[in-house]
Design a protein around this motif. Sequence first.
Motif: not given
Length: 309
Positions: A48-55, A89-97
């Motif tokens: 779930g730490g991938i969410a920390s990469r949200i700008s 990284n300037s791209t709109s994303v959605v994370l399923m945490e």
Amino acid sequence: MSTFDIEEVRNHIKESSSFVRNLLDNTRTEHPDFDFPEILIICGSGLGGIASRISPDSYSLVQNYSGIPHFKVSTVPGHAGKFVFGKMNSTSVVLMEGRLHSYEGYAIQDTVFPLRVLHELGSINTVIVTNAAGGLNRTFKACDLMCINDHINFPGLAGLHPLKGPNFEEYGPRFLPLSDAYDLELRKLLFRKMKELNLQRTLHEGVYAFASGPTFESRAESRMLHMIGADAVGMSTVPEVIIARHCGWRVLALSLITNVSVLDPPASALDDNPVPLDKGMASHSEVLENGKIASLDVERLIEAVVGEL
């Protein structure tokens, strides 16, 4: 279940997607830099730490599954059960945490319901799926990574399949080919970014076997999976990949090898000096712990890949 009411499911998808769409529209009204997601990232156990990469420089939005109509909730440690919308990284994303699993007691169609809902937004074209997996390939070590290039769907072969029942013709065909499920160009991009980042972790490529769980595989089961060509085994990912392909999305999937599966037969009762039965035994705490160890590299790698999409 043998079948389901497809019209009821369609209505649930539309009601859920309408809720999410209104949420995103309202957010975009208040924050003009906010946008609908182009990429879905599914976070595996301990990732779930991938969410920390949200700008932090752009607005992000968190929505718990429990607040969305008709959604099921995650019950497994390491799966927070929420959407995180924002820019990476300037791209709109959605994370399923946090994801849903059939072993939690949900129908397999329920486990992929979030992907159907997100598809209704009309903006997503790519999914990046991550998971924690047990290593079957003898060359794999705990905390290695594996880019999935194919899979073995054991529950699906036995009838537990996310496309079982009436087909959603508006999404994809009745008989979906999966020989091209894992996008070659995305896999090449992953390896290229691994090299550019100079990450000191081994990235393999191989076959992922999906087992329904929740028990970890027995020694004999692990040997069987290895003998038929599986390099790693886990309890997720494949249903999501199938639905993503049914929606026409490109797929990149990455396994974090959190434990090495035990392939050796158990000690014989006739052996005077048997190997302890608990040697190499898998545990969920080990999965989460090794997830923490390797998560930073996974986060950096996913962020770099997103920046190229």
